[in-house]
Write a protein that holds these residues in place. Structure first.
Motif, PDB file in Angstrom:
ATOM      1  N   VAL A 229      14.754  51.471  -4.873  1.00  8.60           N
ATOM      2  CA  VAL A 229      14.709  52.460  -3.794  1.00  8.60           C
ATOM      3  C   VAL A 229      14.262  53.817  -4.331  1.00  8.60           C
ATOM      4  O   VAL A 229      13.468  54.526  -3.695  1.00  8.60           O
ATOM      5  CB  VAL A 229      16.087  52.567  -3.108  1.00  8.60           C
ATOM      6  CG1 VAL A 229      16.092  53.701  -2.080  1.00  8.60           C
ATOM      7  CG2 VAL A 229      16.445  51.250  -2.418  1.00  8.60           C
TER       8      VAL A 229
ATOM      9  N   HIS B 210      20.792  55.047   1.927  1.00  6.14           N
ATOM     10  CA  HIS B 210      20.247  53.694   1.839  1.00  6.14           C
ATOM     11  C   HIS B 210      21.302  52.831   1.156  1.00  6.14           C
ATOM     12  O   HIS B 210      21.674  53.088   0.011  1.00  6.14           O
ATOM     13  CB  HIS B 210      18.953  53.675   1.027  1.00  6.14           C
ATOM     14  CG  HIS B 210      18.180  52.398   1.179  1.00  6.14           C
ATOM     15  ND1 HIS B 210      18.682  51.169   0.787  1.00  6.14           N
ATOM     16  CD2 HIS B 210      16.944  52.148   1.701  1.00  6.14           C
ATOM     17  CE1 HIS B 210      17.797  50.227   1.059  1.00  6.14           C
ATOM     18  NE2 HIS B 210      16.731  50.793   1.619  1.00  6.14           N
TER      19      HIS B 210
ATOM     20  N   ILE C 200      20.538  54.020   6.840  1.00  4.77           N
ATOM     21  CA  ILE C 200      19.243  53.343   6.819  1.00  4.77           C
ATOM     22  C   ILE C 200      19.490  51.842   6.932  1.00  4.77           C
ATOM     23  O   ILE C 200      19.580  51.113   5.939  1.00  4.77           O
ATOM     24  CB  ILE C 200      18.459  53.709   5.547  1.00  4.77           C
ATOM     25  CG1 ILE C 200      18.253  55.223   5.495  1.00  4.77           C
ATOM     26  CG2 ILE C 200      17.109  52.991   5.524  1.00  4.77           C
ATOM     27  CD1 ILE C 200      17.584  55.717   4.235  1.00  4.77           C
TER      28      ILE C 200
ATOM     29  N   VAL D  53      10.922  49.171   1.737  1.00  2.96           N
ATOM     30  CA  VAL D  53      11.829  50.319   1.682  1.00  2.96           C
ATOM     31  C   VAL D  53      11.222  51.495   2.441  1.00  2.96           C
ATOM     32  O   VAL D  53      11.909  52.190   3.200  1.00  2.96           O
ATOM     33  CB  VAL D  53      12.140  50.699   0.223  1.00  2.96           C
ATOM     34  CG1 VAL D  53      12.949  51.999   0.162  1.00  2.96           C
ATOM     35  CG2 VAL D  53      12.905  49.580  -0.470  1.00  2.96           C
TER      36      VAL D  53
ATOM     37  N   GLN E 290      11.707  50.866   6.039  1.00  5.05           N
ATOM     38  CA  GLN E 290      13.082  51.171   6.438  1.00  5.05           C
ATOM     39  C   GLN E 290      13.264  52.671   6.665  1.00  5.05           C
ATOM     40  O   GLN E 290      13.913  53.093   7.635  1.00  5.05           O
ATOM     41  CB  GLN E 290      14.060  50.720   5.352  1.00  5.05           C
ATOM     42  CG  GLN E 290      14.271  49.222   5.243  1.00  5.05           C
ATOM     43  CD  GLN E 290      15.329  48.900   4.210  1.00  5.05           C
ATOM     44  OE1 GLN E 290      15.130  49.133   3.019  1.00  5.05           O
ATOM     45  NE2 GLN E 290      16.448  48.379   4.650  1.00  5.05           N
TER      46      GLN E 290
END
Length: 681
Positions: free
Chosen positions: A35, A97, A121, A332, A335
Motif C-alpha cells: 500500500v 487502509h 477504505i 490499491v 480502492q
C-alpha cells in the motif's frame, strides 16, 4: 488534503473529485509495504503503525511516519480499534487502509472510523455485515439468484441445531463446518461422519472465537474434488460494479491457499461471464462499494456448475495476479479513488484479460514438521528478479519472524504471455529466491509446480493433501548440501594468502602431506553426518560422507560470499548464512541447515522421555488433562495456538499424567515441557 476542486470532509466521506493527502495503513508486513508503494507513487503521505515486535520492520521504515500502538500481542495492538484511530487522528490521516486480516472486515471498526471523521477504505459497514458474515452472505446470494450449496445457515445456530440437521440428513455427509465470521480457513472443519461432528464443532467454535471474536457457525455440503474459483469485484458509490476476471485458487493446504493464478486454466469464456455476472449481482444486492472478492466452488465433474462460497469484503492476498492480467491495473489505487468518491473509470466492456499470472505464497513453515509455522531471524533474504517477476514482501535480511502473526513472508508472482511461460518464470524465480535462517516452504513450492497435474492445469482442492508433491527434498540433495558446507568449512581454514607458509594454515599436516579435515554436521532432523575432506578444496578433494564411497569435489569462495562447488561434474553456487550458530545454505528452491558439532561432552537431554513438549512457540488455549488422569494413546492433552494455527498435542502412548506444567493463556517456547507422563502400568 489535495483536491481537484475545493472540498470538505464530512461524516467520514469526501466530496467527489478529492483525494487524500495522508493515509494510515492499519496493517503490517507485505501488504503494508504494498500500500505504501502506491501511496508514494500518488504523492500521498503514508503512516504506518507497529507493535513492539515490528519496531524494526520494513513497513515501518518505508512509511513517511510510523506510530507505535502497543505490545506484540495483536489484540493489544493491530486489533485495538481505539489505538489505531488515535494514531490516525494524531498524524492527521484522513483515511485508513486496513489491508487484509486484522480489522479489514470489522464492521465496528468501519463505523468507528466514520464516527471519528476518518474514511475507511473499504465497503460500508452494512455491506460488510451482509457479506462478511457467511450466513447473511448466503441469504444475499440467494436473493441475487446466485447458486448456493445445500446446508444449514441462520443466525445463532447451536450445536444441537447442527447435530439435528445431520441426523435428519445423513446423506449430507461429508459436511463442511465453517465460522460465520472471517475466513482464511480458520474455524473450518471437514467432517466425514456423524460421529466426528461434535468434536469438530467444539474445535471450530474455539478457533472462530479466538480468530474473529465470534463463534457462530454454519454447515454446508462439502463438495469433494472441487475447484475453488474466485472473482475480483470493483464497485463504486455511484451504482457501478464490474468483475475483473477470475482467479484459480484450488491449490490449498488446510483450506489455506498456496498457489493462485489468473485466469483459471479450466474456466471457459462462457463460465467466466456467468461467474462475473453472478458476482456483480451479489455486489448490487448487498450495496457493496470498493474492492472485494466473491468466491465459488466449481464442480470438477461439471465445470459449468458453480456455487457461492463466501465474499471477502477486502483486498485479497492474491490480488497481484489480477493486476497483472488486467494491464497492470493498481487495485490499491482503485480502492483509494472509490473511497474518495470517484466513479469507476473502467466499464465491464473494457475488461480484457491479457497473458497469465501465477503467484505462490512463501511462508515461514517447516515441511518436516507438518508445515507448522517456523520462527527465527532471517540471515539472508534475496528476492528473485527478471522479466515478468514481481515479489511483494515485508521482510529482508535481519528481519525477525515471530510467533505473533501469520507466517506469510512474501508473495512471488510471475507474468507471462501464456501459462507455460508464467509457470517457467515462476519456477526459475523460486530457484533463485534465497531465504536462509528461517525454514520456509520454498522447496516444496518448487516441487509442487512440477507436479504433472499442476503443469497440465488439471487439479482440485485436494491435490496437495493427497501428497502430490514431496514435502522434503530427496536425501541426495541433503548429502550434496552437506558436502558443500563441509567444503566451505574447510575453505574457511585456509589462509587468505595462497602463498602462505604451510604452518600458517589451520588444517593439519602429516609427514606424507595434508591431513583430511573431519567434520560432523547435525541436520535439522537431528541426524549426524560424519564427513571427511581429503585434499585442498581449491585444487580438488575427495569428500566422504559416512560409509559412502568418496566423491571428487572442488570449491572456490566467490567475492559475493557464495561458494562455487563442483561435485560429480555439476557446478552450483551456494549462498551461506550463520544464524545462532547454525550453518544455513542454499543453491535452489530448498535451504538446508546444519549444526557443526564441537568435540565436547554433550549435556543430558532437555526433557524426560515421558514428557510432552511444545513443537513450536505458541500460546496454550486449552488443557484437556490433569495430574493423575489415565490417558490413552492419541488422546488430546493440550491445544496450542501459534501464527493463527491451532495445534493439537496428543498422548504418544497409554500413560498416567504425572504433572501438567502449563495453563490456558501461558506462552510457551519450542521444546518446553508441557505435560509429564508416566508409562501405564
Amino acid at each position: 488534503m489535495s483536491a481537484v476542486q475545493e472540498s470538505t470532509k464530512e461524516e467520514g466521506t469526501l466530496q467527489e473529485g478529492t483525494m487524500f493527502s495522508t493515509v494510515l495503513i492499519a496493517n503490517r508486513g507485505e501488504i503494508a509495504v504494498r500500500v505504501i508503494k502506491t501511496l508514494r507513487r500518488l504523492g500521498i503521505r503514508s503512516v504506518a503503525i507497529y507493535s513492539d515486535a515490528d519496531a524494526d520492520a520494513v513497513h515501518v521504515r518505508e512509511a513517511d511516519e510510523a506510530v507505535r500502538i502497543g505490545p506484540a500481542v495483536a489484540s493489544e495492538s493491530y486489533l485495538s480499534i481505539d489505538k489505531v484511530l488515535d494514531a490516525a487522528v494524531a498524524t492527521g490521516a484522513e483515511a485508513i487502509h486496513p489491508g487484509y486480516g486484522f480489522l479489514s472486515e470489522n464492521a465496528e471498526f468501519a463505523r468507528a472510523c466514520k464516527e471519528r471523521g476518518i474514511v475507511f477504505i473499504g465497503p460500508p459497514a452494512e455491506a460488510m455485515e451482509a457479506l462478511g458474515d457467511k450466513v447473511r452472505a448466503k441469504l444475499a446470494a440467494e436473493a441475487a439468484d446466485v447458486p448456493v450449496l445445500p446446508g444449514l445457515q441462520r443466525d445463532d445456530l447451536t450445536d444441537e441445531d447442527i447435530l439435528g440437521f445431520a441426523d435428519e440428513h445423513p446423506d449430507a455427509f461429508p459436511l463442511m463446518v465453517k465460522a460465520s465470521a472471517g475466513g482464511g480457513g480458520r474455524g473450518m472443519r471437514i467432517v466425514p461422519t456423524r460421529g466426528e461432528l461434535p468434536a469438530a464443532l467444539e474445535a471450530a467454535r474455539r478457533e472462530a472465537l479466538s480468530g474473529f471474536g465470534n463463534d457462530a457457525l454454519l454447515v454446508e455440503r462439502y463438495v469433494e474434488r472441487a475447484k475453488h474459483i474466485e472473482v475480483q469485484l470493483l464497485a463504486d458509490a455511484h451504482g457501478h460494479a464490474i468483475s475483473l476476471g477470475e482467479r484459480e485458487c484450488s491449490l490449498q493446504r488446510r483450506h489455506q491457499k498456496v498457489v493462485e493464478e489468473s485466469p483459471s486454466p479450466t474456466v471457459t469464456p462462457e463460465v467466466r461471464e456467468a461467474l462475473g455476472a453472478a458476482a456483480v449481482r451479489l455486489a448490487h444486492e448487498a450495496g457493496y462499494v470498493g474492492a472485494g472478492t466473491a468466491e465459488f466452488i466449481v464442480s470438477s465433474d461439471d465445470p459449468t456448475k458453480f456455487y457461492f462460497l463466501e465474499v471477502n469484503a477486502r483486498l485479497q492476498v492474491e490480488h497481484p495476479v489480477t493486476e497483472l492480467v488486467n494491464q497492470d491495473i493498481d487495485l490499491v489505487e482503485q480502492q483509494l479513488l472509490v473511497a474518495a468518491g470517484h466513479p469507476l473509470t473502467i466499464a465491464q466492456e473494457d475488461v480484457n484479460l491479457t497473458g497469465w499470472a501465477i503467484e505462490v505464497r512463501l511462508c515461514a513453515e517447516d515441511p518436516a514438521n507438518g508445515f507448522l509455522p517456523a520462527t527465527g531471524k532471517i540471515g539472508l533474504f534475496r528476492a528473485p528478479t527478471g522479466p515478468g517477476i514481481r515479489v511483494d514482501t515485508g521482510f529482508e535480511t535481519g528481519s525477525e519472524v515471530t510467533p505473533y502473526y501469520d507466517s506469510l513472508l512474501a508473495k512471488v508472482i510471475a507474468y507471462g504471455k501464456d501459462r507455460e511461460q508464467a509457470l517457467a518464470r515462476l519456477t526459475g524465480a523460486l530457484q533463485n529466491l534465497r531465504v536462509l535462517g528461517v525454514t520456509t516452504n520454498a522447496g516444496f513450492l518448487t516441487r509442487l509446480l512440477a507436479v504433472p497435474e499442476v503443469v497440465a492445469g488439471d487439479f482440485d482442492t485436494g491435490l496437495i493433501e493427497r501428497g502430490a508433491a514431496e514435502s522434503l527434498p530427496p536425501q541426495s540433495d541433503l548429502v550434496e548440501a552437506a558436502i558443500a558446507q563441509a567444503l566451505a568449512e574447510t575453505l574457511a581454514l585456509e589462509p587468505a594468502d595462497a602463498a602462505a607458509d604451510t604452518w600458517d594454515r589451520l588444517v593439519s599436516w602429516r609427514i606424507d602431506g595434508r591431513a583430511p579435515v573431519d567434520l560432523e554436521l547435525e541436520t535439522a532432523a537431528g541426524d549426524v553426518l560424519a564427513i571427511s575432506v581429503d585434499g585442498a578444496p581449491g585444487a580438488g578433494a575427495v569428500v566422504t560422507v559416512g560409509e559412502d564411497a568418496g566423491v571428487g569435489a572442488s570449491a572456490v569462495a566467490l567475492a559475493d560470499g557464495r561458494t562455487r562447488v563442483v561435485t560429480g561434474g555439476r557446478a552450483r553456487r551456494w549462498d551461506h548464512a550463520t544464524v545462532d550458530g547454525r550453518r544455513w545454505l542454499g543453491a535452489g528452491g530448498d535451504a538446508f541447515a546444519f549444526q557443526l558439532r564441537q568435540p565436547v561432552v554433550e549435556s543430558a537431554a532437555a526433557a524426560a522421555e515421558g514428557s510432552l513438549e511444545a513443537p513450536m512457540p505458541g500460546t496454550v488455549i486449552a488443557v484437556k488433562s490433569a495430574a493423575g488422569d489415565e490417558v490413552q494413546e492419541g488422546q488430546v492433552l493440550v491445544v496450542l495456538e501459534s501464527m493463527k494455527m491451532e495445534i493439537t498435542l496428543t498422548a504418544p502412548a497409554d500413560a498416567t499424567v504425572a504433572d501438567v506444567l502449563v495453563g490456558v493463556g501461558d506462552s510457551v517456547s519450542q521444546g518446553q515441557v508441557l505435560v509429564e507422563l508416566e508409562a501405564a502400568a
